[in-house]
Design a protein around this motif. Structure first.
Motif, PDB file in Angstrom:
ATOM      1  N   LEU A 359       0.771  -1.288  -0.206  1.00 59.74           N
ATOM      2  CA  LEU A 359       0.126   0.143   0.021  1.00 59.74           C
ATOM      3  C   LEU A 359       0.826   1.209  -0.008  1.00 59.74           C
ATOM      4  N   PHE A 360       2.079   1.165   0.662  1.00 58.50           N
ATOM      5  CA  PHE A 360       2.916   2.399   0.648  1.00 58.50           C
ATOM      6  C   PHE A 360       4.103   2.213  -0.190  1.00 58.50           C
ATOM      7  N   ASP A 361       4.489   0.843  -0.692  1.00 58.10           N
ATOM      8  CA  ASP A 361       5.813   0.913  -1.368  1.00 58.10           C
ATOM      9  C   ASP A 361       5.458   0.305  -2.764  1.00 58.10           C
ATOM     10  N   ASN A 362       5.044   1.205  -3.681  1.00 62.17           N
ATOM     11  CA  ASN A 362       4.543   0.748  -5.151  1.00 62.17           C
ATOM     12  C   ASN A 362       5.212   1.978  -5.832  1.00 62.17           C
ATOM     13  N   THR A 363       4.807   1.984  -7.387  1.00 63.58           N
ATOM     14  CA  THR A 363       5.195   2.736  -8.320  1.00 63.58           C
ATOM     15  C   THR A 363       4.997   4.310  -7.949  1.00 63.58           C
ATOM     16  N   ALA A 364       3.920   4.706  -7.185  1.00 63.47           N
ATOM     17  CA  ALA A 364       3.430   5.765  -6.860  1.00 63.47           C
ATOM     18  C   ALA A 364       4.422   6.582  -5.795  1.00 63.47           C
ATOM     19  N   THR A 365       5.131   5.622  -5.105  1.00 65.45           N
ATOM     20  CA  THR A 365       6.069   6.116  -4.100  1.00 65.45           C
ATOM     21  C   THR A 365       6.982   6.951  -4.683  1.00 65.45           C
ATOM     22  N   VAL A 366       7.550   6.468  -5.685  1.00 63.96           N
ATOM     23  CA  VAL A 366       8.735   7.309  -6.662  1.00 63.96           C
ATOM     24  C   VAL A 366       8.265   8.799  -6.811  1.00 63.96           C
ATOM     25  N   PHE A 367       7.019   8.600  -7.628  1.00 66.28           N
ATOM     26  CA  PHE A 367       6.372  10.086  -7.917  1.00 66.28           C
ATOM     27  C   PHE A 367       6.010  10.869  -6.703  1.00 66.28           C
TER      28      PHE A 367
END
Length: 913
Positions: A359-367
């Motif tokens: 939930l917190f460690d996905n592709t959106a994290t980098v963005f």
């Protein structure tokens, strides 16, 4: 002022006032002592019951109470009585009007109240010295056009009389010799109460109270030695209803009604009214807090969208499915996580934490990490513009901190016995010798280093606790009944129990050390004897923030950058204090350490916010409730305005400092570690919406009115925020690279995926290395009875661990594989690329957005032009009047008509002189 006399400005002013008092000159606005006595006797017969409970005037109903001192007669208080007598005599010599309320008139029957009024002449004198800006012309610049669609914001707006309580004027520093230059309609209301109480406090801080030792001076010392119990300016009315006196502004009531009530959380803040009532320094704080909260809303929305993305793509989490799959994760046997007390375990037991981590460690994290780096820049740049606008609107453009604080703190003047000539003012001033300053600074620095070392030692102790109790939890929870619970059973693991208990212990240690260090920081800053109030606050700010930075963030840094990074591998594990200690370094779960960093962040951040609100709101309310209980029991008695305020809590000189510190620490949480928890800005936003109203309610209802002070910015906090902003880019880049599993997954997806299909299938098996169980040393093997029932040593010969190493039997057995080096190179490349991208954007945005809006620059230029023009016209008009008066005198002179022209000129010159 006679600069050549060698006296400081405050000494000259006090002596000038004494001279005026002793000479009994009424034309300067001073009264003689006999006049004062007769005046007070005439009004002594006024019945207190006839006064309004909310009266802020002397018994005559004319002179306003600008400040109140309270004291109690002690049995052994002769020295205190002498100090008070001398101090009050000197106050009268300085031109202040005094009126005493006897203890018999007090609600508690033992407290005396000394009321202070500043006459116009004294106000004018000190306003001149303090360079207070006052209006000289109405602002003639056309108002800005309304923003299109502005009607959409109508529900959030407040009435214009509340938002803009004063007309818009051009202002200039007050000059006593040019009184008719300024727009003075009524001398009694020309200076607002906030300015009046600031002038009184300045006088009180510098009046001596000893005949023998002139260095013994100032209300602060009298409060510290118990001569007076309190000193405060009055609120103008009760906060829940308006004053009965029509001459009273009732601004406190307006602030409570439109600002301090929790039901007004969605409304804008009446910053101009806050500034008018509390002064610019408190106004700047609330302006910054409101702006920070507004900017947080954008970060909160983006963080929430990133979290929603994680929820929406939940089913695409292939590696978590593999962990939870009984044929994959259920068949993978993992090596023990600690020595002796930990048995072998199956990968599928981390199924729940793996899903949570996604939930917190996905592709959106980098963005989101990149977005927050840019958001911080936008926040700081737009705040500079907002601050520049406030500087103009609040007459702070030419404000100089040292000039407004009058160069020296009273404590500095008292403690520094050496004197030297100031090259600028050409006056003798106290100074601290270089040797003494260096010695004090070194002692202060050593004390700070000692306390920081103490924090680091406590953090190491918490880490040792984690390592020690993990084995205990693993042994206890092996057959725990909690494992059979339907909903929470899968969440309660040894790792989770260790993390939560360690975080709670760490939070308690943080609070204790914080409580102790606050007092130490104030003591060592006092010991350094800073020269000005600004220097004092800056020194204290640096010490406190440095300590708080280490105190609050060190545990998060450990989890983010140290846990699981120096573990070793079976047969060659790394130990915290050496192998003899038996404290093996912690490993991250196969899902990564990110979820544990999130847990740590939530516990410390939320715990601090809850504890802060309890301290700020509940504690003052309970204290006030307890102190005023007797007054509530006797509602029929007169409970005067000064008694009501006396029973409120004191807002300390460093009260605003702690408010800033709390918010800046929160700012660090939502920027330094936000890549691990995108919902952090949302939590901060909800807290700050409450914080604004809690602070407003506290200022308006629970605290005495603070002494007004000027400030043109948030001071040293601005540099600290800039430092955090730069540092946050680095920390978030490292979190994405080394704490998150994002880079290893991407390397696997594009370089190590099986066959021709780009997929994450097989990632879990690929990320785990193999070790031969028979090669595990005896001291690392589980004790008898620690292994689970399903473990069969005859069939299970290998176990897995989190690393990229060659398997047993390989020519490079247990050494790092090429994939490890590829991943490391990708991590370092990502850090460099992310930092450069974010920093380039940051610098471009900072260059693109000017610090001062163009319309503000135009208004400043217009005001300076008008000041020059009006001063020129004013001086010219005065000269014309003077020449006209002199010409009338010339007509009265008898000048020879037969004299030559040169003689006429000479005679004219004689007549003019």
């Amino acid at each position: 002022m006679n600069r050549g006399s060698g006296k400081s400005s405050d000494e000259t002013l006090i002596e000038m006032s004494r001279t005026a008092w002793s000479s009994g000159e009424e034309n300067n606005g001073f009264h003689t002592s006999s006049d004062k006595e007769s005046f007070q006797l005439e009004n002594a017969a006024v019945d207190k019951q006839q006064q309004s409970k909310d009266s802020v005037y002397f018994r005559d109903g004319v002179r306003r109470i600008d400040f109140v001192l309270s004291y109690i007669d002690d049995k052994d208080g002769e020295k205190k009585q002498d100090r008070r007598k001398e101090f009050e005599t000197n106050l009268q010599k300085a031109g202040l009007d005094l009126e005493t309320e006897d203890k018999s008139e007090s609600e508690d029957g033992k407290t005396y109240f000394l009321k202070i009024h500043v006459p116009w002449e004294v106000l004018a004198t000190y306003a001149d010295v303090l360079k207070i800006k006052v209006p000289f012309k109405a602002n003639d610049i056309p108002a800005k056009k309304e923003v299109p669609m502005s009607w959409l914001f109508t529900p959030y707006r407040l009435p214009d009389p509340v938002m803009n309580p004063e007309p818009d004027y051009f202002t200039y520093t007050f000059d006593k010799s040019k009184i008719d230059f300024f727009l003075i309609e009524d001398k009694e209301t020309f200076f607002p109460p906030s300015t009046r109480n600031r002038i009184v406090y300045y006088i009180l801080s510098r009046i001596p109270y000893s005949k023998d030792d002139k260095d013994k001076k100032g209300i602060k010392r009298l409060l510290n030695n118990g001569t007076y119990t309190s000193a405060f300016p009055l609120h103008d009315c009760r906060y829940w209803n308006k004053s009965r006196d029509s001459n009273c502004e009732s601004e406190r009531y307006s602030l409570y009604k439109h600002w301090a009530r929790f039901s007004r959380f969605y409304k804008e803040q009446p910053l101009n009214l806050i500034r008018k009532y509390y002064g610019e320094k408190i106004g700047i704080y609330f302006a910054w807090l409101g702006f920070y909260t507004e900017m947080l809303s954008y970060a909160a929305v983006v963080g929430l969208l990133c979290f929603i993305y994680g929820v929406a793509t939940f089913d695409n989490n292939v590696w978590s499915k593999e962990i939870c799959n009984e044929t994959i994760g259920g068949q993978i046997v993992m090596c023990p996580l600690c020595d002796k007390k930990c048995g072998y375990w199956k990968l599928s037991t981390t199924c729940s934490s793996s899903w949570q981590s996604y939930l917190f460690d996905n592709t959106a994290t980098v963005f989101f990490a990149i977005f927050m780096g840019i958001w911080v820049t936008l926040f700081l740049e737009f705040w500079k513009r907002r601050q520049a606008r406030l500087e103009y609107e609040w007459d702070l453009v030419d404000f100089e901190e040292e000039q407004q604080q009058l160069q020296l703190r009273p404590e500095y003047e008292i403690k520094c016995t050496s004197r030297r000539l100031n090259n600028v003012t050409q006056e003798m001033e106290p100074y601290l010798p270089l040797t003494s300053k260096c010695a004090r600074s070194m002692l202060s620095g050593a004390t700070v280093l000692f306390w920081i070392s103490l924090i680091i030692a406590s953090i190491i102790g918490v880490i040792a606790y984690r390592l020690a109790v993990f084995a205990a939890f693993a042994s206890i929870m092996k057959d725990s009944p909690t494992n059979k619970l339907d909903v929470v059973g899968s969440f309660i693991t040894p790792q989770f129990a260790t993390s939560v208990t360690a975080s709670c212990i760490n939070f308690v240690i943080i609070m204790i050390l914080n409580f102790l260090y606050e007092r130490v920081a104030i003591k060592i800053t006092d010991m350094e004897v800073p020269k000005t109030h600004v220097e004092y606050e800056n020194k204290l700010t640096v010490k406190m923030f440095l300590f708080q930075f280490v105190n609050y963030y060190s545990s998060c840094f450990y989890v983010a950058f140290f846990k699981g990074k120096f573990v070793g591998y079976p047969g060659n594990y790394a130990y915290m204090f050496g192998k003899w200690s038996g404290l093996r370094n912690e490993e991250c779960e196969p899902g990564g350490c990110l979820i544990e960093l999130t847990t740590q962040l939530v516990i410390v951040m939320v715990g601090k916010q809850v504890w802060g609100n309890i301290q700020e709101a509940l504690v003052p309310w309970l204290r006030n409730w307890w102190v005023s209980r007797s007054a509530r029991n006797h509602p029929e008695s007169l409970y005067s305005r000064w008694e009501q305020d006396h029973d409120l809590q004191t807002f300390s000189q460093l009260g605003l400092f702690y408010e800033y510190l709390e918010m800046v620490i929160q700012f660090g949480f939502i920027t330094l570690f936000v890549a691990s928890f995108p919902l952090a800005p949302l939590l901060a936003l909800m807290n700050n919406i409450l914080e604004v109203r809690v602070d407003a309610w506290k200022f308006t209802t629970q605290f005495r009115r603070p002494v007004a002070a000027k400030a043109h910015s948030i001071g040293a906090w601005e540099e600290i925020l800039n430092m955090i902003a730069v540092f946050s880019v680095v920390t978030n880049a490292f979190i994405v690279s080394f704490t998150s599993d994002m880079i290893p997954r991407l390397v696997y997806l594009y370089a190590y995926h099986p066959a021709d299909e780009i997929t994450m299938k097989g990632y879990i098996s690929n990320s785990l290395s193999v070790f031969n169980i028979s090669a595990i040393p005896i001291e690392n093997r589980p004790e008898d009875g620690e292994n689970p029932d399903w473990y069969d040593s005859t069939n299970i010969t290998t176990c897995r661990y989190r690393d990229y190493r060659h398997p047993p039997g390989h020519e490079k057995e247990y050494s790092h594989t090429m994939q490890f080096w590829h991943i490391l190179a990708a991590k370092l490349a990502f850090i460099i690329i992310m930092e450069h991208v974010v920093f380039v954007v940051k610098f471009f945005v900072a260059w693109l957005i000017p610090d001062v809006p163009s319309d503000v620059k135009a208004r400043v230029k217009r005001e300076r032009y008008l000041i020059q023009e009006y001063l020129h016209d004013y001086e010219l008009e005065k000269l014309k009047i003077q020449l006209s008066q002199n010409s009338q005198n010339i007509d009265q002179c008898t000048c020879p008509t037969t004299a030559s022209v040169p003689m006429k000129v000479e005679m004219l010159s004689d007549c003019l002189t």
